[in-house]
Design an enzyme around this catalytic site. Sequence first.
Site, mmCIF file in Angstrom:
data_model
loop_
_atom_site.group_PDB
_atom_site.id
_atom_site.type_symbol
_atom_site.label_atom_id
_atom_site.label_comp_id
_atom_site.label_asym_id
_atom_site.label_seq_id
_atom_site.Cartn_x
_atom_site.Cartn_y
_atom_site.Cartn_z
ATOM 1 N N GLU A 156 -9.857 67.800 36.393
ATOM 2 C CA GLU A 156 -10.207 68.517 35.163
ATOM 3 C C GLU A 156 -11.724 68.505 35.028
ATOM 4 O O GLU A 156 -12.360 67.451 35.196
ATOM 5 C CB GLU A 156 -9.567 67.845 33.947
ATOM 6 C CG GLU A 156 -9.970 68.464 32.606
ATOM 7 C CD GLU A 156 -9.308 67.774 31.413
ATOM 8 O OE1 GLU A 156 -8.167 67.280 31.585
ATOM 9 O OE2 GLU A 156 -9.916 67.721 30.335
ATOM 10 N N GLU A 161 -17.056 70.001 25.381
ATOM 11 C CA GLU A 161 -16.193 69.535 24.303
ATOM 12 C C GLU A 161 -17.074 69.059 23.167
ATOM 13 O O GLU A 161 -18.154 68.506 23.395
ATOM 14 C CB GLU A 161 -15.311 68.373 24.752
ATOM 15 C CG GLU A 161 -14.284 68.699 25.802
ATOM 16 C CD GLU A 161 -13.436 67.476 26.130
ATOM 17 O OE1 GLU A 161 -12.328 67.375 25.573
ATOM 18 O OE2 GLU A 161 -13.895 66.633 26.913
#
Length: 408
Positions: A156, A161
């Site tokens: 990932e 974020e």
Amino acid sequence: MLRRSLLGALSVVLVTSAATGVAHAGPSDAAAAVTFSDTFDGAAGSAVNSSKWTLETGDNVNNHERQYYTSGTNNAALDGQGHLVITAKKENPANYQCWYGTCQYTSARLNTSGKFSAQYGHVEARMKIPRGQGMWPAFWMLGTDIGSVGWPNSGEIDVMENVGFEPSTVHGTIHGPGYSGSAGVGAGYSLPGGQAFADAFHTFAVDWAPNSIKWSVDGVVYQTRTPADVSGKTWAFNKPFFLILNLAVGGYWPGDPNSSTAFPAQLVVDSVSVTTSDTPAPTGGAIRGLAGKCVDVAAANPANGTPVQLYDCNGTAAQQWTVGSDGTIRALGKCLDVNSGGTADGTPVQLYDCNGTAAQKWTVSSARDIVNPQANKCLDVTGNNSANGTRLQIWTCSGGANQKWTVG
């Protein structure tokens, strides 16, 4: 930095090619490029392009998130001004059920699985994130083999974020076998002076190559990760990945919303683009500068004399440049040229037939300057103006941000 689980609908989907990418030859025809671009043009209230994106549905028990992801346009729609708006709402219009009981919030999560994947390249999104306790916007990628190997073996890559209690900071992280969840490898980037990311659009990107990933915000690289950073564990990033955009509500990392959190909350996405190459070439690709924008051939017009300008990065051929060993910088089969071979401050640059003259010779320095040696001057954004369409010129080298460029 906790992993957001893949919803059930994705678990059987494998991607092996960039099915909706546009293949074209680079300026020297040395390597075919595959690009993905979405600028979210369309009527207000309309859905995203279903040939590029799939809307996931359901909840997420793994992170204890609070939202239910819906299909349709209730939580993900175009605004008619070139943006995708992902909206988190405090509502439950269809009596959705979540892991904790009746869902309290709805939102949206989009992915390109089965429609587009890439292995290496420049991956970026220009977005304005929401503010508020419990908000968790993200732009990220998963390995296309997740259906067969599972997570975290799939790998990932979190391009960006943000958790609402850190309004000035975003995070970039990698997750893989033995370094996942809270043990993911990454770093944060904070705006100066207490500025909040929710106040303006910013460009979040990774430059991804074999055994290397670099994260940047508005063109400023803030971390680089290589296999040396995963302590002898498997580097899970030398294979194809697909894209994901989502706005989560609550969860272990951001915590739940509270009385200070305003709803609806919106993640506004201006553009998403990916530029990849069959053979990674550090001397070619996009040239990024002021405000994270790209050197661009106006209107993608290959005619002699076409202005070269600053423009939002979009992955098109008008922004794909090759820096040759002969000192030329080429796009659309022609050369970056100083108008009339001028040497004065303010002389504009243009696209022109390659002719071997000193007006078309450039040196890219380790300090990120692009210099025309004949004039001994730098490629410069006129007036330090980051607006789309600002003409590029040569100017006495000053070290300013409007003269700093990242090639490839």
